[in-house]
Scaffold this motif. Structure first.
Motif, PDB file in Angstrom:
ATOM      1  N   ARG A  83     -15.504   6.305 -10.438  1.00 21.22           N
ATOM      2  CA  ARG A  83     -15.697   5.821  -9.063  1.00 21.22           C
ATOM      3  C   ARG A  83     -15.138   4.417  -8.858  1.00 21.22           C
ATOM      4  O   ARG A  83     -14.973   3.980  -7.732  1.00 21.22           O
ATOM      5  N   MET A  84     -14.879   3.699  -9.954  1.00 22.91           N
ATOM      6  CA  MET A  84     -14.390   2.328  -9.827  1.00 22.91           C
ATOM      7  C   MET A  84     -12.870   2.246 -10.004  1.00 22.91           C
ATOM      8  O   MET A  84     -12.319   1.142 -10.078  1.00 22.91           O
ATOM      9  N   THR A  85     -12.205   3.393 -10.054  1.00 24.30           N
ATOM     10  CA  THR A  85     -10.734   3.378 -10.174  1.00 24.30           C
ATOM     11  C   THR A  85     -10.123   2.489  -9.096  1.00 24.30           C
ATOM     12  O   THR A  85     -10.456   2.644  -7.916  1.00 24.30           O
ATOM     13  N   GLY A  86      -9.255   1.604  -9.505  1.00 23.71           N
ATOM     14  CA  GLY A  86      -8.512   0.776  -8.540  1.00 23.71           C
ATOM     15  C   GLY A  86      -9.279  -0.430  -8.033  1.00 23.71           C
ATOM     16  O   GLY A  86      -8.704  -1.276  -7.337  1.00 23.71           O
ATOM     17  N   HIS A  87     -10.576  -0.573  -8.368  1.00 21.75           N
ATOM     18  CA  HIS A  87     -11.399  -1.650  -7.806  1.00 21.75           C
ATOM     19  C   HIS A  87     -10.830  -3.033  -8.153  1.00 21.75           C
ATOM     20  O   HIS A  87     -10.659  -3.887  -7.283  1.00 21.75           O
ATOM     21  N   THR A  88     -10.539  -3.238  -9.452  1.00 17.48           N
ATOM     22  CA  THR A  88     -10.069  -4.557  -9.901  1.00 17.48           C
ATOM     23  C   THR A  88      -8.714  -4.888  -9.282  1.00 17.48           C
ATOM     24  O   THR A  88      -8.498  -6.008  -8.796  1.00 17.48           O
ATOM     25  N   THR A  89      -7.813  -3.921  -9.248  1.00 18.21           N
ATOM     26  CA  THR A  89      -6.481  -4.178  -8.688  1.00 18.21           C
ATOM     27  C   THR A  89      -6.576  -4.453  -7.191  1.00 18.21           C
ATOM     28  O   THR A  89      -5.926  -5.372  -6.675  1.00 18.21           O
ATOM     29  N   ARG A  90      -7.414  -3.664  -6.488  1.00 19.47           N
ATOM     30  CA  ARG A  90      -7.572  -3.888  -5.038  1.00 19.47           C
ATOM     31  C   ARG A  90      -8.119  -5.284  -4.768  1.00 19.47           C
ATOM     32  O   ARG A  90      -7.681  -5.986  -3.867  1.00 19.47           O
ATOM     33  N   MET A  91      -9.125  -5.669  -5.586  1.00 22.15           N
ATOM     34  CA  MET A  91      -9.726  -7.001  -5.390  1.00 22.15           C
ATOM     35  C   MET A  91      -8.671  -8.094  -5.613  1.00 22.15           C
ATOM     36  O   MET A  91      -8.536  -9.027  -4.818  1.00 22.15           O
ATOM     37  N   PHE A  92      -7.889  -7.946  -6.684  1.00 22.92           N
ATOM     38  CA  PHE A  92      -6.833  -8.927  -6.974  1.00 22.92           C
ATOM     39  C   PHE A  92      -5.850  -8.998  -5.810  1.00 22.92           C
ATOM     40  O   PHE A  92      -5.469 -10.086  -5.361  1.00 22.92           O
ATOM     41  N   ASP A  93      -5.437  -7.826  -5.307  1.00 31.91           N
ATOM     42  CA  ASP A  93      -4.459  -7.791  -4.213  1.00 31.91           C
ATOM     43  C   ASP A  93      -5.024  -8.430  -2.951  1.00 31.91           C
ATOM     44  O   ASP A  93      -4.334  -9.184  -2.263  1.00 31.91           O
ATOM     45  N   MET A  94      -6.286  -8.100  -2.639  1.00 29.20           N
ATOM     46  CA  MET A  94      -6.872  -8.648  -1.410  1.00 29.20           C
ATOM     47  C   MET A  94      -7.009 -10.170  -1.500  1.00 29.20           C
ATOM     48  O   MET A  94      -6.743 -10.883  -0.545  1.00 29.20           O
ATOM     49  N   VAL A  95      -7.450 -10.665  -2.669  1.00 28.56           N
ATOM     50  CA  VAL A  95      -7.684 -12.111  -2.803  1.00 28.56           C
ATOM     51  C   VAL A  95      -6.368 -12.881  -2.872  1.00 28.56           C
ATOM     52  O   VAL A  95      -6.221 -13.921  -2.227  1.00 28.56           O
ATOM     53  N   THR A  96      -5.402 -12.380  -3.653  1.00 23.25           N
ATOM     54  CA  THR A  96      -4.205 -13.198  -3.929  1.00 23.25           C
ATOM     55  C   THR A  96      -2.966 -12.792  -3.138  1.00 23.25           C
ATOM     56  O   THR A  96      -2.132 -13.648  -2.839  1.00 23.25           O
ATOM     57  N   GLY A  97      -2.806 -11.490  -2.899  1.00 22.75           N
ATOM     58  CA  GLY A  97      -1.535 -11.027  -2.299  1.00 22.75           C
ATOM     59  C   GLY A  97      -0.365 -11.167  -3.266  1.00 22.75           C
ATOM     60  O   GLY A  97       0.797 -11.107  -2.840  1.00 22.75           O
ATOM     61  N   PHE A  98      -0.629 -11.343  -4.558  1.00 27.03           N
ATOM     62  CA  PHE A  98       0.444 -11.524  -5.547  1.00 27.03           C
ATOM     63  C   PHE A  98       0.974 -10.155  -5.986  1.00 27.03           C
ATOM     64  O   PHE A  98       0.588  -9.619  -7.025  1.00 27.03           O
ATOM     65  N   THR A  99       1.868  -9.597  -5.189  1.00 24.48           N
ATOM     66  CA  THR A  99       2.433  -8.287  -5.515  1.00 24.48           C
ATOM     67  C   THR A  99       3.449  -8.431  -6.654  1.00 24.48           C
ATOM     68  O   THR A  99       3.918  -9.543  -6.944  1.00 24.48           O
ATOM     69  N   ALA A 100       3.816  -7.281  -7.245  1.00 24.72           N
ATOM     70  CA  ALA A 100       4.729  -7.305  -8.399  1.00 24.72           C
ATOM     71  C   ALA A 100       6.053  -7.984  -8.046  1.00 24.72           C
ATOM     72  O   ALA A 100       6.598  -8.748  -8.847  1.00 24.72           O
ATOM     73  N   ASP A 101       6.569  -7.735  -6.838  1.00 15.06           N
ATOM     74  CA  ASP A 101       7.869  -8.343  -6.510  1.00 15.06           C
ATOM     75  C   ASP A 101       7.780  -9.871  -6.434  1.00 15.06           C
ATOM     76  O   ASP A 101       8.765 -10.572  -6.617  1.00 15.06           O
ATOM     77  N   LYS A 102       6.557 -10.402  -6.186  1.00 20.46           N
ATOM     78  CA  LYS A 102       6.419 -11.873  -6.127  1.00 20.46           C
ATOM     79  C   LYS A 102       6.270 -12.480  -7.526  1.00 20.46           C
ATOM     80  O   LYS A 102       6.821 -13.539  -7.799  1.00 20.46           O
ATOM     81  N   ILE A 103       5.501 -11.817  -8.389  1.00 14.40           N
ATOM     82  CA  ILE A 103       5.133 -12.520  -9.641  1.00 14.40           C
ATOM     83  C   ILE A 103       5.871 -12.049 -10.898  1.00 14.40           C
ATOM     84  O   ILE A 103       5.745 -12.693 -11.941  1.00 14.40           O
ATOM     85  N   ALA A 104       6.630 -10.958 -10.815  1.00 12.69           N
ATOM     86  CA  ALA A 104       7.370 -10.514 -12.013  1.00 12.69           C
ATOM     87  C   ALA A 104       8.278 -11.651 -12.477  1.00 12.69           C
ATOM     88  O   ALA A 104       9.014 -12.236 -11.672  1.00 12.69           O
TER      89      ALA A 104
END
Ligand SMILES: C[S@@+](CC[C@H](N)C(=O)[O-])C[C@H]1O[C@@H](n2cnc3c(N)ncnc32)[C@H](O)[C@@H]1O
Length: 333
Positions: A83-104
């Motif tokens: 039930r927690m699939t994706g929770h950590t990644t979603r939280m990171f995305d919502m807080v930071t907006g640091f998508t792969a194209d920005k931080i790679a």
């Protein structure tokens, strides 16, 4: 730690460069041990692959205990198909907006990384990740990224960070600054380590006037009680309560919170008597998050205006609230 991270570090007292001596490398070329020395002769050991800029965990002992006990519960890889699939990644995305194209390929620092669930997201997106952590969770994080030459874990203090100014492309801190004695100083220090033009994300507990979990009367009273005990009893009793809340009280609170009428009583009981994280549907996360709510030494709550003020004082622009909530903001240095 990989030697390529050394130029990012400096003496937290003087800001001077550090020279490395007596180093031992593993077969992958990562530094396992050695000594870092500043211009004024102060030395800092590298032990078990982690450069150490503090000699004690200080007030963060409960976090050291917490992350040793629940070292990977919140890692994405531990929650696949649950039930927690994706929770950590979603939280990171919502807080930071640091998508792969920005931080790679970019160098990204986290202040207060714990065991590293968000470092894991950065590393999987191709970022070079540096995590700063005060407690013994630094060792937990190091083990979680053993052999990964793109991740560097440093044991040190946010309020006195061992990083050169402008060392990083991006910086973030999630759920951490309110656990320090001076959150605004923490944010200023984070901003100072990021390059001009870099983005910084910060998320702290929100002041709710006692309606939310983290400033509810029950949580405040439990924290006071547990912090009056020796560390052995604090950790043991808080862990027992966290299990009781997550497995036993949850059976009443979770359905009661959804029934009109009963939800008022359940809300009052959880705010005044039996705190718990009754909205999470995974018992392991409930145990961890309940323990996390009732044990910290420092746990302040804040308003959006305060966080805007911290960013403004740190000379940031483009200060925006993130989709995560009113006290989760990003800004540009
Ligand atoms: C609630 S945990 C959050 C960990 C991680 N950001 C996450 O969300 O998974 C807060 C962390 O901040 C660390 N911390 C608190 N004060 C600190 C300080 N002055 N310097 C470095 N780390 C600190 C604690 O030890 C703890 O691991």
């Amino acid at each position: 730690m990989h030697p390529s991270f050394l130029p990012l570090l400096c003496c937290p007292k003087s800001g001077s460069d550090l020279s490395l001596s007596g180093e031992q490398l593993d077969t992958a070329g990562l530094i396992v041990s050695g000594t870092l020395k500043s211009a004024d002769g102060t030395t800092y050991p590298i032990v078990a692959g982690v450069p150490r800029f503090v000699s004690t965990e200080d007030y963060s002992e409960s976090f050291g205990y917490e992350w040793q006990r629940w070292s990977r519960v919140q890692f994405e890889s531990e929650n696949v198909g649950t039930r927690m699939t994706g929770h950590t990644t979603r939280m990171f995305d919502m807080v930071t907006g640091f998508t792969a194209d920005k931080i790679a390929g970019k160098t990204v620092v986290e202040f207060g990384c714990g065991p590293g669930r968000f470092i894991d997201v950065v590393a999987r997106r191709g970022g070079r990740a540096v995590g700063l952590e005060l407690s013994s969770a630094a060792d937990v994080a190091r083990k979680n990224f053993a052999g990964n030459s793109n991740v560097c874990i440093v044991q040190g203090d946010i309020l006195n960070p061992p990083f050169k100014s402008g060392a990083f492309d991006f910086g973030y801190t999630i759920g951490v600054l309110h656990h320090t004695p001076s959150p605004d100083t923490g944010l200023q220090k984070l901003v100072s380590t990021v390059k001009s033009g870099g983005t910084i994300a910060c998320c702290v507990y929100e002041s709710t006037g006692g309606r939310g979990l983290y400033d509810s009367p029950a949580v405040l009273a439990y924290r006071r009680f547990f912090n009056s005990l020796s560390s052995h009893w604090r950790h043991t009793l808080a862990r027992w309560y966290a299990f009781f809340s997550a497995y036993v009280l949850y059976v009443f609170f979770a359905p009661a919170m959804r029934i009109p009428g009963l939800s008022v009583i359940a809300g009052w009981l959880s705010a005044q008597v039996f705190p718990g994280v009754y909205y999470l549907r995974d018992a392991r996360w409930r145990v961890l998050d309940t323990f996390d709510a009732i044990t910290p030494h420092y746990a302040t709550t804040h308003t959006k205006e305060e966080v805007v003020d911290w960013f403004t004082k740190a000379h940031c622009s483009d200060i925006k609230q993130s989709p995560f909530g009113s006290t989760s903001l990003t800004a540009v240095k």
